[in-house]
Design an enzyme around this catalytic site. Structure first.
Site, PDB file in Angstrom:
ATOM      1  N   ASP A   4      32.525  45.607  42.806  1.00  0.00           N
ATOM      2  CA  ASP A   4      33.202  45.051  41.622  1.00  0.00           C
ATOM      3  C   ASP A   4      32.238  44.266  40.721  1.00  0.00           C
ATOM      4  OD1 ASP A   4      35.201  45.811  43.434  1.00  0.00           O
ATOM      5  OD2 ASP A   4      36.538  44.171  42.876  1.00  0.00           O
ATOM      6  N   HIS A   8      33.811  43.120  37.324  1.00  0.00           N
ATOM      7  CA  HIS A   8      34.845  42.278  36.692  1.00  0.00           C
ATOM      8  C   HIS A   8      34.372  41.499  35.468  1.00  0.00           C
ATOM      9  CE1 HIS A   8      38.381  43.076  39.000  1.00  0.00           C
ATOM     10  NE2 HIS A   8      37.778  42.841  40.161  1.00  0.00           N
ATOM     11  N   ASP A  15      36.299  48.623  39.050  1.00  0.00           N
ATOM     12  CA  ASP A  15      36.597  47.240  38.652  1.00  0.00           C
ATOM     13  C   ASP A  15      35.499  46.653  37.760  1.00  0.00           C
ATOM     14  OD1 ASP A  15      38.980  47.541  39.983  1.00  0.00           O
ATOM     15  OD2 ASP A  15      38.820  45.681  41.138  1.00  0.00           O
ATOM     16  N   ASN A  55      41.064  49.885  40.861  1.00  0.00           N
ATOM     17  CA  ASN A  55      42.477  49.624  40.558  1.00  0.00           C
ATOM     18  C   ASN A  55      42.652  48.871  39.235  1.00  0.00           C
ATOM     19  OD1 ASN A  55      41.391  47.317  42.070  1.00  0.00           O
ATOM     20  ND2 ASN A  55      43.454  46.480  41.974  1.00  0.00           N
ATOM     21  N   HIS A  56      41.584  48.233  38.741  1.00  0.00           N
ATOM     22  CA  HIS A  56      41.685  47.552  37.443  1.00  0.00           C
ATOM     23  C   HIS A  56      41.422  48.480  36.260  1.00  0.00           C
ATOM     24  CE1 HIS A  56      42.353  43.206  38.301  1.00  0.00           C
ATOM     25  NE2 HIS A  56      42.054  43.638  39.510  1.00  0.00           N
ATOM     26  N   HIS A  78      36.837  52.916  45.684  1.00  0.00           N
ATOM     27  CA  HIS A  78      37.094  51.519  45.371  1.00  0.00           C
ATOM     28  C   HIS A  78      37.839  50.794  46.488  1.00  0.00           C
ATOM     29  CE1 HIS A  78      37.584  47.879  43.155  1.00  0.00           C
ATOM     30  NE2 HIS A  78      38.878  47.893  43.417  1.00  0.00           N
TER      31      HIS A  78
END
EC number: 3.1.3.16
Length: 315
Positions: A63, A65, A91, A123-124, A173
């Protein structure tokens, strides 16, 4: 008149290089440039498999982010793209303050060097999640409308779900799914859609390894927890050495589970600018040896610059 990527030389040309340079300075592209870039990216991603094959050497990342400066630090430590072959496990957006610059840079690198960077879906990378966790609001703030958010979330539907490094490291992921026991089941999914609330595609992006055996209900409200028995069976049936995944904050930047059948890699140091965790990336070399490189947040001026290398010879 604003020039687009196409009018300045396309994916091989100086126009894109200039845009990458601009993005590396954390300066966003115009909406028109984003639109052209994502059209080119879609053409490339459409050709990729749900289980995208990747050759070693490769550096596997978790990730990000929206922590753009830490992504730049990651490239400083791991090597520039295309000198280093990268695999990112999703992500890219939400929570950090620079989701726009982060995802635009990764997509621009994908268009410029399609064989040297693989970008999976997390998932983001979803319309619903990004409306809650920051990317939507950031696009609104930086562009004055939701157009750029829509362009990117439409592109996310084309990101591959998983990758397979040298037929032995399965990268994704989240984790495994009770609906999937072999890689052909993954290959046959229709991925070009919003991440569903349940089912195999959802599980691949949402599930987590767990100390308890078997399948469990996930506290996240999507996906499942899966035990060592599940990982062992999956790796055995598919001739895999390892499942590499992201999705969970781990304080050291990486964490082994299930007797080294599963590893979690997290590449956002001091997550949300407050968690105090290390980040890591996993280098897989020509001989398929594994080295984790841990790193801390991008140094602010006057702070020491520390990197810890941890060789790992489990193969």
């Amino acid at each position: 008149m604003e020039e687009s990527v196409g009018s300045r030389g396309g994916s091989g040309g100086g126009g894109l290089d200039a845009q990458i340079e601009q993005l590396m300075e954390c300066r966003p592209l115009s909406e028109t440039e984003v639109k052209t870039l994502c059209e080119k990216a879609k053409e490339i991603l459409m050709e990729e498999s749900n289980v995208q094959p990747v050759k070693s050497p490769v550096t596997i990342c978790g990730d990000i982010h929206g922590q753009f400066h830490d992504l730049v630090e990651l490239f400083r430590i791991g090597g520039k793209c295309p000198d280093t072959n990268y695999l990112f496990m999703g992500d890219y957006v939400d929570r950090g303050y620079y989701s726009v610059e982060t995802v635009t840079l990764l997509v621009a690198l994908k268009v410029r060097y399609p064989q040297r960077i693989t970008i999976l879906r997390g998932n983001h990378e979803s319309r619903q999640i990004t409306q809650v966790y920051g990317f939507y609001d950031e696009c609104l703030r930086k562009y004055g409308s939701a157009n750029v958010w829509k362009i990117f979330t439409d592109l996310f539907d084309y990101f591959p779900l998983t990758a397979l490094v040298e037929s032995e490291i399965f990268c994704l992921h989240g984790g495994l799914s009770p609906s999937i026991d072999n890689l052909d089941s993954v290959r046959s999914l229709d991925r070009v859609q919003e991440v569903p609330h349940e089912g195999p595609m959802c599980d691949l992006l949402w599930s987590d390894p767990d100390d308890r055996c078997g399948w469990g209900i996930s506290p996240r409200g999507a996906g499942y927890t899966f035990g060592q028995d599940i990982s062992e069976q999956f790796n055995h049936s598919n001739n895999l050495k390892l499942v590499a995944r992201a999705h969970q904050l781990v304080m050291e930047g990486y964490n082994w589970a299930h007797e080294q059948k599963v590893v979690t890699i997290f590449s956002a140091p001091n997550y949300c600018y407050r968690c105090g965790n290390m980040a890591s990336i996993l280098e897989v070399d020509d001989c398929r040896n594994h080295t984790f490189i841990q790193f801390e947040p991008a140094p602010r001026r006057g702070e020491p610059d520390v990197t810890r290398r941890t060789p790992d010879y489990f193969l």
